[in-house]
Scaffold this active site. Structure first.
Site, PDB file in Angstrom:
ATOM      1  N   ASP A   1      50.658  46.255  39.183  1.00 38.76           N
ATOM      2  CA  ASP A   1      49.454  45.664  39.843  1.00 38.76           C
ATOM      3  C   ASP A   1      50.070  44.814  40.809  1.00 38.76           C
ATOM      4  O   ASP A   1      50.700  43.993  41.070  1.00 38.76           O
ATOM      5  CB  ASP A   1      49.206  44.613  38.553  1.00 38.76           C
ATOM      6  CG  ASP A   1      47.727  43.740  38.892  1.00 38.76           C
ATOM      7  OD1 ASP A   1      47.065  44.133  40.241  1.00 38.76           O
ATOM      8  OD2 ASP A   1      47.164  43.305  38.280  1.00 38.76           O
TER       9      ASP A   1
ATOM     10  N   HIS B   1      45.809  46.947  38.462  1.00 36.99           N
ATOM     11  CA  HIS B   1      44.694  45.947  38.229  1.00 36.99           C
ATOM     12  C   HIS B   1      43.980  46.469  37.403  1.00 36.99           C
ATOM     13  O   HIS B   1      42.974  45.769  36.796  1.00 36.99           O
ATOM     14  CB  HIS B   1      44.291  45.290  39.577  1.00 36.99           C
ATOM     15  CG  HIS B   1      43.815  44.172  39.228  1.00 36.99           C
ATOM     16  ND1 HIS B   1      44.445  42.955  38.697  1.00 36.99           N
ATOM     17  CD2 HIS B   1      42.565  43.658  39.405  1.00 36.99           C
ATOM     18  CE1 HIS B   1      43.871  41.947  38.401  1.00 36.99           C
ATOM     19  NE2 HIS B   1      42.674  42.265  39.004  1.00 36.99           N
TER      20      HIS B   1
ATOM     21  N   SER C   1      41.636  39.314  35.393  1.00 34.50           N
ATOM     22  CA  SER C   1      41.795  38.925  36.568  1.00 34.50           C
ATOM     23  C   SER C   1      41.431  37.214  36.801  1.00 34.50           C
ATOM     24  O   SER C   1      42.139  36.429  35.975  1.00 34.50           O
ATOM     25  CB  SER C   1      40.810  39.996  37.726  1.00 34.50           C
ATOM     26  OG  SER C   1      41.415  39.547  38.963  1.00 34.50           O
TER      27      SER C   1
ATOM     28  N   TYR D   1      33.916  35.560  33.155  1.00 35.88           N
ATOM     29  CA  TYR D   1      34.566  35.605  34.428  1.00 35.88           C
ATOM     30  C   TYR D   1      34.400  34.354  35.103  1.00 35.88           C
ATOM     31  O   TYR D   1      35.395  33.782  35.518  1.00 35.88           O
ATOM     32  CB  TYR D   1      34.045  37.126  35.212  1.00 35.88           C
ATOM     33  CG  TYR D   1      34.751  37.512  36.432  1.00 35.88           C
ATOM     34  CD1 TYR D   1      36.024  37.786  36.247  1.00 35.88           C
ATOM     35  CD2 TYR D   1      34.472  37.042  37.656  1.00 35.88           C
ATOM     36  CE1 TYR D   1      36.739  38.295  37.528  1.00 35.88           C
ATOM     37  CE2 TYR D   1      35.070  37.183  38.869  1.00 35.88           C
ATOM     38  CZ  TYR D   1      36.187  37.866  38.788  1.00 35.88           C
ATOM     39  OH  TYR D   1      36.918  38.267  39.950  1.00 35.88           O
TER      40      TYR D   1
END
Length: 688
Positions: A623, A658, A540, A460
């Site tokens: 989303d 999302h 994301s 991430y």
């Protein structure tokens, strides 16, 4: 592959003297509003699904993930008055239900069943909060994965839903004032047809009194001169103080104001500032009377605990627990003691101390994992907490802090032995010499054999978010099939405090990509991953990570799965919540930031003429956090470029948003698609 045809327009922007082509800008339009985008989505979806259905591993992964998810799961109980509220999923229910018990040993009573709200299971119970004595439950409804919420109130005795209904709620806390009403945050109603793409400005806090229409709600706090400010409200357990926290972007830099609710009849909603300047992180722990406790990184990059007495003649913050080597993530007051949640090398440990910060004792946890919860009230020694790890689904424990006795409240029964799964932590060296931690999960027989296997690497690296151990049915299915799963704790996250975050954002964003690339090189060098069997995955901001790294080192990976990613770094700030992200990414309309963003933007840096790994882009047509146009444009650009013979596909979910609120059946289908795709291109042979 004969991909569906995608229209290419002659759209070119000139930014700071550089011409930037954007031929697929038309794909930014809302699929709900634009028939041409809807047609493109339909053609791409049918093409991708036809391919995925040919993968021989898919049936095994779908069955195994379903089995691994089919166990009774509980959420952390919340005590209000004499009632205990908690969520429960029997196993494969699309959405968890909300139950209540009158007394700890009372008979469970179903209050809310979101599975009856929509035929496709995509309408979810999101946040919920009982009133202070447990008479009512305030809850938010999420439809189709959208960030917008609708608030409702239920009478917890009769199960009747009241007429109160509040709309245009997003990024809100839920804070009761007694049993009569509550504080919440909302935005102005967007223009017709713009709800899922327009920028979010002018968030304000309102008070809603039960039994009145939303139009009668009282404005509590707003900043009309600063439309980019956001605000959330919390109320202390004794109902004395409301704490207003104001933010500008995604950075943990806040202003804090306090409303004395005992003087509301005289002073109204007068908000007294106690922290100003947007300099540091301030996390409310609890309040009692005029005293408040906070966890903060003011003068403490790894956080400390402080208190302030607003009744003093000259209120100031007093340090209760100083900064330590480990990161103080949160704290709670339970009974007459403080529970401190620390993180060391991305794993949890907890400590119990007195209200003066002294006389500490450690809370024993079962190995490398993540502990959470410890919610309670001053004067009441009862609390609940959960513990999870890569090989252990979350177990819920009830603890009496006065006696130190902890007992299980809910422990899942699994069809595998956690002891058969090896969980270890390793450290590797990044490009600039930085030492980076990484978790590694394998079957013990695979680890003991010392043989390289197909490996899935996850990352991430952003927004001060820490990746910590936790159970995932899809990851466990991958490991049980004989693969290795690795999770790297990259810079940009919060694993080591403010400095770690700063080292991976804005002009330092390349450090995140270097850390991820170094993780992949380490896994191959150490004989964990096969030379042609390393895949990467992230969602994301992690989708951005995967897209950027695939451009920079396509030779290192066999497959990549960028999920709901931020792929156009020059226009991310133009949609919904994207404007908040400038804290981590910078401003595309400022030249210095533009140069950095242009250099790694996944959409703009695809290397035509280079052999790329197999890529499965995933997004959802609903989303409204990272709008799907990011993934649509990126996938179109991949398919248009000569990048070798491996497939570059996009999987577009319907009514899933999302990620939060996604129904179980959609989770299983997506996970089976992703893992079968990855196994196909890394050479993982599933058991027969």
């Amino acid at each position: 592959m004969n991909y569906p045809e995608t229209r290419r327009d002659d759209v070119v922007d000139t930014q700071f003297g550089e011409k930037v082509a954007d031929p697929y800008r038309w794909l930014e339009a809302d699929v709900r509003q634009d028939a041409k985008v809807a047609d493109w989505v339909d053609r791409e979806s049918r093409f991708t699904q036809a391919y995925l259905e040919t993968l021989p591993q898919r049936a095994w992964f779908k069955q195994r993930i379903s089995t691994l998810m089919d166990f009774e799961r509980y959420g952390l109980p919340v005590k209000a008055g004499k009632r205990y509220f908690y969520t429960r999923n029997s196993g494969l229910q699309n959405q968890s239900q909300l139950f209540v018990r009158d007394g700890l040993n009372g008979k469970p009573r179903l209050l809310i069943d979101p599975n009856a709200w929509a035929k496709d299971g995509a309408t979810a119970l999101d946040a919920w909060e009982p009133s202070q004595q447990g008479r009512y439950v305030l809850y938010s409804v999420q439809d189709g994965g959208s960030d917008w919420r609708i608030l409702h109130v239920m009478d917890a005795t009769s199960g009747k839903v009241l007429d109160d209904e509040l709309r245009w709620v997003k990024f809100s806390g839920l804070a009761w004032i007694g049993e009569e009403g509550f504080l919440y945050s909302r935005f102005p109603a967007p223009k017709e047809g713009a709800a899922f793409q327009s920028l979010n400005y002018n968030q304000a806090i309102y008070y809603h009194r039960l039994g009145t229409p939303q139009s009668a709600d009282e404005l509590v706090y707003a900043t009309p001169k600063h439309q980019d400010y956001g605000h959330t409200a919390e109320v202390t357990q004794d109902g004395r103080l409301a704490v207003i926290t104001t933010h500008v972007g995604t950075d943990s830099r806040y202003d804090v104001r306090v409303i004395d609710l005992s003087r509301r009849g005289k002073d109204g909603w007068a908000a007294r500032p106690i922290v100003t300047g947007f300099k540091d992180d301030w996390r409310l722990v609890e309040g009692a009377g005029q005293k408040l406790w906070f966890v903060t990184n003011e003068n403490a990059p790894r956080y400390r605990l402080v208190s302030i007495d607003l009744g003093a003649s000259a209120p100031s913050f007093t340090e209760i627990v100083p900064q330590r080597d480990d990161i103080l993530e949160k704290a709670g007051i339970v009974g007459r003691q403080l529970v401190l949640n620390y993180m060391r090398d991305a794993a949890s440990h907890a400590e119990i101390v007195g209200l003066d910060g002294k006389q500490g004792r450690a809370l024993a946890l079962n190995g490398i994992g993540t502990a959470s919860g410890f919610r309670g009230k001053p004067g009441d020694p009862e609390t609940f907490y959960s513990f999870t790890s890569f090989n252990r689904p979350a177990s819920i424990f009830r603890m009496n802090l006065d006696t130190g006795v902890s007992e299980p409240f809910a422990e899942p029964a699994m069809d595998f032995d956690p002891a058969e799964i090896a969980v270890e932590q390793r450290f590797y060296t990044s490009k600039d010499g930085t030492r980076v931690p990484m978790f590694l999960v394998r079957r013990k027989d695979v680890a003991n054999a010392g043989k390289a296997v197909p490996t899935l690497l996850y990352g991430y690296g952003g927004f001060d978010i820490s990746l910590t151990p936790g159970f995932s049915a899809s990851r466990m299915a991958w490991v049980q099939a004989g693969g290795a799963f690795a999770m790297a704790n990259l810079r940009g996250g919060g694993e080591y405090g403010r400095a770690w975050h700063d080292a991976g954002r804005r002009a330092n964003k390349q450090n995140v990509f270097d850390d991820f690339i170094a993780a992949g090189e380490y896994l191959k060098k150490e004989g964990v991953a096969t030379q042609d069997g390393l895949a990467i995955q992230g969602g994301s901001n992690g989708g951005l990570l995967v897209g950027a790294v695939l451009n920079q080192r396509p030779d290192l990976f066999a497959a990549g799965v960028p999920q709901v990613g931020v792929m156009d770094m020059l226009r991310f700030d133009r949609f919904t919540a994207g404007r908040y992200w400038v804290d981590d990414y910078g401003y595309p309309d400022r030249e210095a930031d533009f140069r950095v963003l242009r250099a790694y933007s996944p959409y703009h840096n695809i290397k035509a003429g280079t052999n790329y790994p197999a890529i499965l882009v995933t997004t959802a047509d609903t989303d409204d956090r990272v709008v799907p146009g990011h993934s649509f444009k990126y996938a179109a650009a991949l398919q248009a470029a000569p990048l070798g013979d491996k497939p570059h596909l996009i999987r577009i979910e319907t009514r899933a948003g999302h990620g939060s609120g996604k129904p179980t059946d959609k989770v299983i289908e997506e996970s089976a698609d992703v893992l079968s795709f990855v196994s196909q291109w890394t050479g993982l042979a599933v058991p027969k």
